[in-house]
Design a protein around this motif. Structure first.
Motif, mmCIF file in Angstrom:
data_model
loop_
_atom_site.group_PDB
_atom_site.id
_atom_site.type_symbol
_atom_site.label_atom_id
_atom_site.label_comp_id
_atom_site.label_asym_id
_atom_site.label_seq_id
_atom_site.Cartn_x
_atom_site.Cartn_y
_atom_site.Cartn_z
ATOM 1 N N GLU A 122 0.848 -1.196 0.000
ATOM 2 C CA GLU A 122 0.000 0.000 0.000
ATOM 3 C C GLU A 122 0.880 1.241 0.000
ATOM 4 O OE1 GLU A 122 -2.493 -0.282 3.415
ATOM 5 O OE2 GLU A 122 -3.796 -1.825 2.540
ATOM 6 N N VAL A 123 0.342 2.321 -0.541
ATOM 7 C CA VAL A 123 1.071 3.580 -0.575
ATOM 8 C C VAL A 123 0.233 4.664 0.094
ATOM 9 C CG1 VAL A 123 0.177 4.201 -2.855
ATOM 10 C CG2 VAL A 123 2.304 5.222 -2.048
ATOM 11 N N GLU A 124 0.900 5.499 0.845
ATOM 12 C CA GLU A 124 0.251 6.637 1.497
ATOM 13 C C GLU A 124 1.062 7.883 1.201
ATOM 14 O OE1 GLU A 124 -1.257 8.226 5.892
ATOM 15 O OE2 GLU A 124 -0.110 6.371 5.712
ATOM 16 N N THR A 125 0.361 8.962 0.865
ATOM 17 C CA THR A 125 1.017 10.223 0.535
ATOM 18 C C THR A 125 0.622 11.289 1.540
ATOM 19 O OG1 THR A 125 1.094 9.718 -1.828
ATOM 20 C CG2 THR A 125 1.239 12.028 -1.220
ATOM 21 N N VAL A 126 1.606 12.057 1.973
ATOM 22 C CA VAL A 126 1.363 13.206 2.844
ATOM 23 C C VAL A 126 1.900 14.436 2.124
ATOM 24 C CG1 VAL A 126 1.842 14.290 5.066
ATOM 25 C CG2 VAL A 126 1.529 11.808 4.943
ATOM 26 N N LEU A 127 1.009 15.379 1.827
ATOM 27 C CA LEU A 127 1.416 16.604 1.149
ATOM 28 C C LEU A 127 2.005 17.592 2.140
ATOM 29 C CD1 LEU A 127 -1.694 17.146 -1.176
ATOM 30 C CD2 LEU A 127 0.410 15.895 -1.680
ATOM 31 N N ASP A 128 3.034 18.327 1.697
ATOM 32 C CA ASP A 128 3.589 19.377 2.548
ATOM 33 C C ASP A 128 2.567 20.484 2.775
ATOM 34 O OD1 ASP A 128 6.022 18.033 2.682
ATOM 35 O OD2 ASP A 128 6.813 19.048 0.913
ATOM 36 N N ARG A 129 1.861 20.836 1.700
ATOM 37 C CA ARG A 129 0.775 21.822 1.775
ATOM 38 C C ARG A 129 -0.336 21.368 0.848
ATOM 39 N NH1 ARG A 129 1.780 27.909 0.782
ATOM 40 N NH2 ARG A 129 -0.384 27.835 1.478
ATOM 41 N N PRO A 130 -1.569 21.341 1.326
ATOM 42 C CA PRO A 130 -2.671 20.891 0.472
ATOM 43 C C PRO A 130 -3.230 22.007 -0.413
ATOM 44 C CG PRO A 130 -3.497 21.328 2.671
ATOM 45 C CD PRO A 130 -2.008 21.593 2.716
ATOM 46 N N GLU A 131 -2.425 23.031 -0.669
ATOM 47 C CA GLU A 131 -2.860 24.158 -1.485
ATOM 48 C C GLU A 131 -1.759 24.521 -2.464
ATOM 49 O OE1 GLU A 131 -3.542 27.081 1.506
ATOM 50 O OE2 GLU A 131 -5.628 26.491 1.804
ATOM 51 N N THR A 132 -2.158 25.041 -3.631
ATOM 52 C CA THR A 132 -1.177 25.431 -4.637
ATOM 53 C C THR A 132 -1.803 26.430 -5.584
ATOM 54 O OG1 THR A 132 0.446 24.577 -6.217
ATOM 55 C CG2 THR A 132 -1.743 23.582 -6.258
ATOM 56 N N LEU A 133 -1.036 26.840 -6.601
ATOM 57 C CA LEU A 133 -1.496 27.737 -7.655
ATOM 58 C C LEU A 133 -1.096 27.142 -8.996
ATOM 59 C CD1 LEU A 133 -0.965 29.773 -5.121
ATOM 60 C CD2 LEU A 133 -1.039 31.548 -6.863
ATOM 61 N N PRO A 134 -1.822 27.481 -10.063
ATOM 62 C CA PRO A 134 -1.383 27.045 -11.393
ATOM 63 C C PRO A 134 0.043 27.523 -11.670
ATOM 64 C CG PRO A 134 -3.608 27.941 -11.493
ATOM 65 C CD PRO A 134 -3.089 28.244 -10.122
ATOM 66 N N ALA A 191 2.800 0.717 -9.697
ATOM 67 C CA ALA A 191 2.701 -0.207 -10.832
ATOM 68 C C ALA A 191 3.357 -1.513 -10.423
ATOM 69 C CB ALA A 191 3.391 0.387 -12.055
ATOM 70 N N ILE A 192 2.506 -2.507 -10.106
ATOM 71 C CA ILE A 192 2.965 -3.825 -9.661
ATOM 72 C C ILE A 192 2.438 -4.858 -10.639
ATOM 73 C CG2 ILE A 192 2.838 -5.533 -7.807
ATOM 74 C CD1 ILE A 192 2.534 -3.230 -5.831
ATOM 75 N N PRO A 193 3.289 -5.653 -11.265
ATOM 76 C CA PRO A 193 2.836 -6.623 -12.278
ATOM 77 C C PRO A 193 1.717 -7.522 -11.756
ATOM 78 C CG PRO A 193 5.237 -6.520 -12.247
ATOM 79 C CD PRO A 193 4.760 -5.715 -11.071
ATOM 80 N N GLY A 194 0.613 -7.545 -12.500
ATOM 81 C CA GLY A 194 -0.488 -8.440 -12.192
ATOM 82 C C GLY A 194 -1.312 -8.070 -10.988
ATOM 83 N N ALA A 195 -1.096 -6.874 -10.407
ATOM 84 C CA ALA A 195 -1.825 -6.501 -9.191
ATOM 85 C C ALA A 195 -2.696 -5.273 -9.445
ATOM 86 C CB ALA A 195 -0.860 -6.218 -8.048
ATOM 87 N N VAL A 196 -3.777 -5.177 -8.705
ATOM 88 C CA VAL A 196 -4.673 -4.026 -8.756
ATOM 89 C C VAL A 196 -4.295 -3.074 -7.623
ATOM 90 C CG1 VAL A 196 -7.048 -3.239 -8.558
ATOM 91 C CG2 VAL A 196 -6.540 -5.379 -9.745
ATOM 92 N N ASP A 197 -4.007 -1.827 -7.971
ATOM 93 C CA ASP A 197 -3.656 -0.836 -6.944
ATOM 94 C C ASP A 197 -4.629 0.332 -7.017
ATOM 95 O OD1 ASP A 197 -2.321 0.779 -5.054
ATOM 96 O OD2 ASP A 197 -1.204 1.764 -6.665
ATOM 97 N N PRO A 198 -5.521 0.487 -6.039
ATOM 98 C CA PRO A 198 -6.454 1.611 -6.062
ATOM 99 C C PRO A 198 -5.777 2.954 -5.850
ATOM 100 C CG PRO A 198 -6.606 0.458 -3.975
ATOM 101 C CD PRO A 198 -5.693 -0.357 -4.845
ATOM 102 N N GLY A 199 -4.547 2.939 -5.294
ATOM 103 C CA GLY A 199 -3.816 4.181 -5.092
ATOM 104 C C GLY A 199 -4.300 4.969 -3.896
ATOM 105 N N ASP A 200 -3.737 6.159 -3.781
ATOM 106 C CA ASP A 200 -4.042 7.043 -2.657
ATOM 107 C C ASP A 200 -4.344 8.420 -3.237
ATOM 108 O OD1 ASP A 200 -4.178 7.877 0.089
ATOM 109 O OD2 ASP A 200 -2.193 8.773 -0.136
ATOM 110 N N LEU A 201 -5.475 9.013 -2.859
ATOM 111 C CA LEU A 201 -5.875 10.320 -3.376
ATOM 112 C C LEU A 201 -5.894 11.340 -2.248
ATOM 113 C CD1 LEU A 201 -6.877 12.018 -5.791
ATOM 114 C CD2 LEU A 201 -9.203 11.450 -5.085
ATOM 115 N N ASP A 202 -5.183 12.440 -2.453
ATOM 116 C CA ASP A 202 -5.123 13.520 -1.469
ATOM 117 C C ASP A 202 -5.653 14.797 -2.097
ATOM 118 O OD1 ASP A 202 -3.293 12.478 0.971
ATOM 119 O OD2 ASP A 202 -2.603 11.601 -0.911
ATOM 120 N N PRO A 203 -6.735 15.374 -1.551
ATOM 121 C CA PRO A 203 -7.321 16.586 -2.135
ATOM 122 C C PRO A 203 -6.332 17.758 -2.114
ATOM 123 C CG PRO A 203 -8.826 15.577 -0.564
ATOM 124 C CD PRO A 203 -7.505 14.883 -0.390
#
Length: 259
Positions: free
Chosen positions: A16-28, A124-136
Motif C-alpha cells: 500500500e502507498v500513502e502520501t502526505v502533502l507538505d501543503r494541500p494548497e497550490t497555484l497554477p 505499478a505492480i505486475p499483475g496486481a490491482v492498486d487503487p492508489g491514494d488520493l489527497d485533495p
C-alpha cells in the motif's frame, strides 16, 4: 503462499502507498510537494513504478447523456524498480509541477462547489490491482485570474457555478477546460442570461474566453456567443480590467445587436 499471491493481485494484502502533502494548497504553474510511504503487504512484490498525478473530476456530455470521469494529468514517475518485502516501509519525496491550466477550486476563501482536484499516487505492480491514494488539493487563482473575477464582480456579475468539461478549446493544453459561470446584473441582465469564463494560462500570460448566453426575445433567438482577449500576468488592475471586460461585452453585443 499461492492464495496470498492471488489475493494480493486483487488488492487484498498487497503493498500500500500513502502520501502526505507538505501543503494541500497550490497555484497554477507552481508545484505540489510531499512524501510517499510504501508499506509491504503479506508477500514480496516488485514495484515497477511509483507514479504521482493530478486528478480532476470532469464532466462529459455526449448526445443527451452527462456523466463524470476521473481524469489524471501531469503524471510523473518518482520511483520504482525495487522489491518490497512484507511489512517493509520505503519512503520517498516528490515534487509535482502543476500545469498552468489546472482548474481553480477556491476563490477568496470560498470553495467552488463541484470542483475536485487531488494528487493520486499509484504503484505499478505486475499483475496486481492498486487503487492508489488520493489527497485533495486546493488550487487557488493566480493574481491575474483573481483580478479578472474581481473586475467582473465590479461589473455586477455574481458567481453561479463552475465545472470542468472534457474537450479542447483553441490554445488549451489539457484534455479538459474549466468554465466559471456567472449571473449578470444591471444592464447586462437585460440581454445576457449567463456568462461563462474560461482561463487559458501559459507562462507568458492568459487568454480570457467569455461565452455569453444571450436572452431570446419575441423577434430573436437566444444563443451562445464568444469573445476572447489576452492579458499578461502583470495586468492585475481590476479597474482597468473592468473597463476592458465592459468593452469586450459591448463589442460582442454590437456585433449581434444586443446593445
Amino acid at each position: 503462499m499461492g492464495m496470498k499471491r492471488f489475493m494480493s493481485r486483487l488488492g487484498v494484502g498487497g503493498a500500500e502507498v500513502e502520501t502526505v502533502l507538505d501543503r494541500p494548497e497550490t497555484l497554477p504553474g507552481h508545484v505540489v510537494t510531499g512524501t510517499t510511504t510504501i508499506t509491504g503487504g503479506k508477500i514480496d512484490q516488485e514495484v515497477e513504478k511509483v507514479l504521482v498525478s493530478l486528478e480532476a473530476t470532469v464532466e462529459v456530455e455526449r448526445d443527451d447523456s452527462t456523466w463524470y470521469e476521473q481524469v489524471t494529468f501531469g503524471t510523473q514517475q518518482v520511483g520504482g524498480g525495487f522489491t518490497i518485502n512484507p511489512g517493509q516501509q520505503i519512503t520517498g519525496r516528490f515534487e509535482l509541477p502543476v500545469p498552468w491550466q489546472t482548474p481553480i477550486t477556491d476563490v477568496g476563501g470560498w470553495h467552488l462547489h463541484g470542483m475536485k482536484i487531488g494528487v493520486r499516487t499509484k504503484l505499478a505492480i505486475p499483475g496486481a490491482v492498486d487503487p492508489g491514494d488520493l489527497d485533495p488539493v486546493g488550487v487557488h487563482p493566480l493574481p491575474v485570474q483573481e483580478a479578472v473575477l474581481a473586475a467582473l464582480g465590479d461589473l455586477g456579475f455574481h458567481f453561479r457555478s463552475a465545472d470542468v468539461e472534457k474537450g479542447h478549446l483553441g490554445g488549451s493544453d489539457l484534455p479538459f477546460y474549466q468554465e466559471i459561470e456567472l449571473k449578470p446584473a444591471g444592464e447586462y441582465a437585460r440581454r445576457i442570461s449567463e456568462l461563462e469564463v474560461t482561463f487559458l494560462v501559459d507562462g507568458a500570460g492568459m487568454d480570457v474566453v467569455l461565452e455569453a448566453d444571450r436572452r431570446g426575445g419575441l423577434l430573436s433567438r437566444g444563443g451562445d456567443e464568444l469573445s476572447r482577449f489576452r492579458v499578461g500576468h502583470h495586468d492585475t488592475d481590476r479597474h482597468a480590467l473592468a473597463g476592458l471586460l465592459h468593452q469586450q461585452l459591448e463589442h460582442l453585443g454590437r456585433r449581434r445587436g444586443w446593445f
